[in-house]
Scaffold this active site. Sequence first.
Site, short mmCIF file in Angstrom:
data_model
loop_
_atom_site.label_atom_id
_atom_site.label_comp_id
_atom_site.label_asym_id
_atom_site.label_seq_id
_atom_site.Cartn_x
_atom_site.Cartn_y
_atom_site.Cartn_z
N HIS A 1 -7.97 -4.98 -0.59
CA HIS A 1 -6.86 -4.23 -0.10
C HIS A 1 -6.21 -4.52 0.84
O HIS A 1 -5.09 -4.50 0.99
CB HIS A 1 -7.29 -2.53 1.13
CG HIS A 1 -5.96 -1.78 0.28
ND1 HIS A 1 -5.59 -1.07 -1.18
CD2 HIS A 1 -5.73 -1.15 1.21
CE1 HIS A 1 -4.59 0.23 -0.93
NE2 HIS A 1 -4.48 -0.20 0.18
N ASP B 1 -10.61 -3.94 -4.87
CA ASP B 1 -9.51 -2.86 -3.37
C ASP B 1 -10.42 -1.40 -3.55
O ASP B 1 -10.56 -0.47 -5.04
CB ASP B 1 -8.93 -2.89 -4.70
CG ASP B 1 -7.35 -2.16 -3.36
OD1 ASP B 1 -8.29 -1.69 -2.47
OD2 ASP B 1 -6.52 -2.25 -3.54
N SER C 1 1.02 -1.33 -0.13
CA SER C 1 0.13 0.17 -0.13
C SER C 1 1.61 0.96 0.43
O SER C 1 1.76 1.25 -1.19
CB SER C 1 -1.02 -0.04 1.26
OG SER C 1 -2.08 1.27 1.22
C1 MLT Z 1 -0.98 5.68 -0.04
O1 MLT Z 1 -2.21 6.60 0.33
O2 MLT Z 1 -0.20 5.27 -0.31
C2 MLT Z 1 -2.36 4.70 -0.41
O3 MLT Z 1 -3.70 6.47 -0.34
C3 MLT Z 1 -3.45 3.65 0.07
C4 MLT Z 1 -2.60 4.16 1.61
O4 MLT Z 1 -3.84 4.32 2.05
O5 MLT Z 1 -1.97 4.61 2.34
#
Ligand code: MLT
Length: 211
Positions: free
Chosen positions: A189, A158, A108
């Site tokens: 996710h 996701d 992520s």
């Molecule tokens: C991010 O902010 O890098 C993406 O939205 C994934 C997350 O939720 O961390």
Amino acid sequence: MTDLGFVHRWVPGDGDASLPTLLLLHGTGGNEADLLSLGPMLMPGASVLSPRGNVSENGAPRFFRRLAEGVFDIDDLIARTHELAEFVGAAANQYGFDATNVVAVGYSNGANIASSMMLLRPGTLAGGVLLRPMVPLEPETPPDLSGTPVYLGAGRMDPIVPVENVEQLAELLRGYGADVMLTWQPTGHGLTREDVLSARDWLAGSGVAGS
Ligand code: MLT
């Protein structure tokens, strides 16, 4: 001992010099301990370097700032990407691992800074396992990622990363020469066992382990 600019863990591997060092990069709200068990599952015997993101979003560690979910603060992302690349180099000096053989394993937000590092600091990473990634930014200078193996593990359902966005990331990386494997899991996710098994199998055949 200096923390090299990041709170982090370093876990030496079993000494097999053909194995890369795995750079473990956690998701939003995680920390340097989160992915420690994932490293040996993906590549037994490899050393792992696991930093905690330096940004706090209401107390939740991240690797760069965002303005909203999926909307990134690009200036901060660029600065944090360079900061993380410098950390990897400094850690290689301190712990004595091969700075030219570092493979990112990011989830992520951690996957997003890993691909940003590929795009802005090519040569820092010899490859990457990017789990639930999205396009971090489009670089002004085209990086040469010729032959760099990259695994993208995406979730069909996701709610955070649209399908087209992952496809766009795959095309972006391929356009710069990376050898991209895009895989889909029938899930959201969160990571599943299938993600781990699939990434492990890919790593074993990707050439990053000196095979
Ligand atoms: C991010 O902010 O890098 C993406 O939205 C994934 C997350 O939720 O961390």
